[in-house]
Design a protein around this motif. Structure first.
Motif, PDB file in Angstrom:
ATOM      1  N   ILE A  69       0.531  -1.350   0.143  1.00 52.09           N
ATOM      2  CA  ILE A  69       0.204   0.036  -0.120  1.00 52.09           C
ATOM      3  C   ILE A  69       0.892   1.333   0.058  1.00 52.09           C
ATOM      4  N   TYR A 120      -6.539  -3.777  -1.039  1.00 53.84           N
ATOM      5  CA  TYR A 120      -7.359  -3.088  -0.333  1.00 53.84           C
ATOM      6  C   TYR A 120      -8.329  -4.058   0.389  1.00 53.84           C
ATOM      7  N   LEU A 169      -9.366  -4.936   3.597  1.00 49.45           N
ATOM      8  CA  LEU A 169      -9.665  -3.873   4.582  1.00 49.45           C
ATOM      9  C   LEU A 169     -10.120  -2.933   4.976  1.00 49.45           C
ATOM     10  N   SER A 206      -7.029   5.074   5.725  1.00 52.61           N
ATOM     11  CA  SER A 206      -7.988   3.709   4.262  1.00 52.61           C
ATOM     12  C   SER A 206      -8.741   4.500   3.298  1.00 52.61           C
ATOM     13  N   TRP A 215     -15.205  -1.107  -2.946  1.00 53.30           N
ATOM     14  CA  TRP A 215     -14.716  -2.294  -2.236  1.00 53.30           C
ATOM     15  C   TRP A 215     -15.224  -1.801  -0.602  1.00 53.30           C
TER      16      TRP A 215
END
Length: 323
Positions: free
Chosen positions: A46, A76, A81, A87, A115
């Motif tokens: 990341i 992610y 995540l 984030s 996501w």
């Protein structure tokens, strides 16, 4: 905190970008991130992808930077995540850096929402991100894209959307006001957000009254609410009474409301599916035919991606009689 190896790699690739070796840096960033991914070092992947994407975007390499942004979202997802302030802010910063004309930006935005939908607590995507993206599109005069996100945004989104629709409406004829604010009212009602349906209507009507001092208004008081009636805009009255009915009325009230405004409603068939679905959701009136709410909202919200959505009138037409 980054390890020494990660920091060395980041600095080395940063220098390559500064030297104009964009392609080489982009490819190496991809390779290095995949190495970290394979060993489960998600934090390193990341960090490398974020720094690389930022550097490429700053260097006006939108295609390469955008590609790394998409890879970042995939990391992610692989890492499962959860959306949190860190984030999300990382992705917000990257979206902000991407030029509006960059083809990968819209996909990056969609993948970001997907996501949050999968790994967050909101099935339709994170409201804060929706609000940010809706504002972004609103500032670019992309009404169709803005409203789809603002409908799923935060409490502040309703006012933004109402004012955006009002600015759009001002380019049209006076009697078309209901067709613009209906986009917000129906949108919010269809996602079960009665509060923001009322709020968006309140903001729009307030601006309408403020900027049209000659507009005839009748105040009607009842035991449950005070209603403003606009004799020249019967369908605006319909929307006001509809939001009131969803709070206080039953199926018969809804049927009477539709019957009272039947002559005006018949001229705007684009509202039919939305009204039917609202009847089912809030008044228990079963729809005779199956309705896909996403398809219906997509039809209501028009063709996304128009080069300048404000220059296009909503796909709803019709004249209005005095009532």
């Amino acid at each position: 905190m980054a390890s020494q190896n990660v920091e060395k790699t980041r600095l080395r690739l940063q220098r390559r970008i500064e030297e104009g070796q964009y392609y080489e840096a982009h490819q190496q960033l991809r390779v290095v991130s995949q190495r970290y991914l394979k060993v489960g070092n998600y934090d390193a992947a990341i960090e490398i992808l974020t720094a690389g994407a930022q550097s490429l975007l700053k260097a006006d390499q939108g295609g390469s930077g955008g590609d790394l942004c998409l890879v970042l979202v995939e990391v992610y997802k692989t890492a499962k995540l959860a959306p949190d302030s860190a984030s999300k802010s990382r992705l917000v910063e990257l979206i902000t850096m991407m030029p509006a004309e960059e083809p990968s930006r819209k996909r990056f935005i969609n993948e970001t929402i997907a996501w949050t939908s999968k790994f967050g607590e909101f099935p339709a995507g994170d409201p804060e991100l929706h609000h940010f993206i809706g504002n972004l599109y609103a500032n670019e005069d992309e009404v169709y894209e803005a409203e789809k996100h603002l409908i799923l945004g935060t409490r502040e989104s309703a006012e933004v959307l109402a004012r955006l629709l009002y600015e759009w409406y001002k380019q049209d004829e006076a009697h078309t006001a209901p067709t613009y604010i209906a986009r917000a009212v129906f949108g919010y009602l269809l996602v079960g957000n009665l509060r923001e349906a009322c709020r968006s209507l309140e903001v729009f009507v307030g601006q309408l009254m403020q900027e049209n001092s000659t507009l005839v208004i009748q105040e009607v008081q009842s035991a449950s609410a005070d209603i403003r009636i606009f004799p020249s805009l019967p369908l605006l009255n319909f929307l006001s009474l509809l939001t009131l009915a969803t709070q206080t009325g039953g199926a018969e009230v809804f049927r009477n409301l539709k019957s009272h405004y039947a002559s005006q409603l018949k001229d705007i068939q684009d509202w039919d599916d939305a009204i039917e679905h609202i009847g089912e959701m809030y008044f228990g009136i079963q729809i005779r035919r199956p309705t896909n709410i996403l398809d219906m909202m997509g039809s209501m919200f028009g063709a996304g991606g128009a080069p300048d959505a404000r220059s296009q009138a909503p796909q709803i037409t019709g004249s209005f009689d005095l009532d």
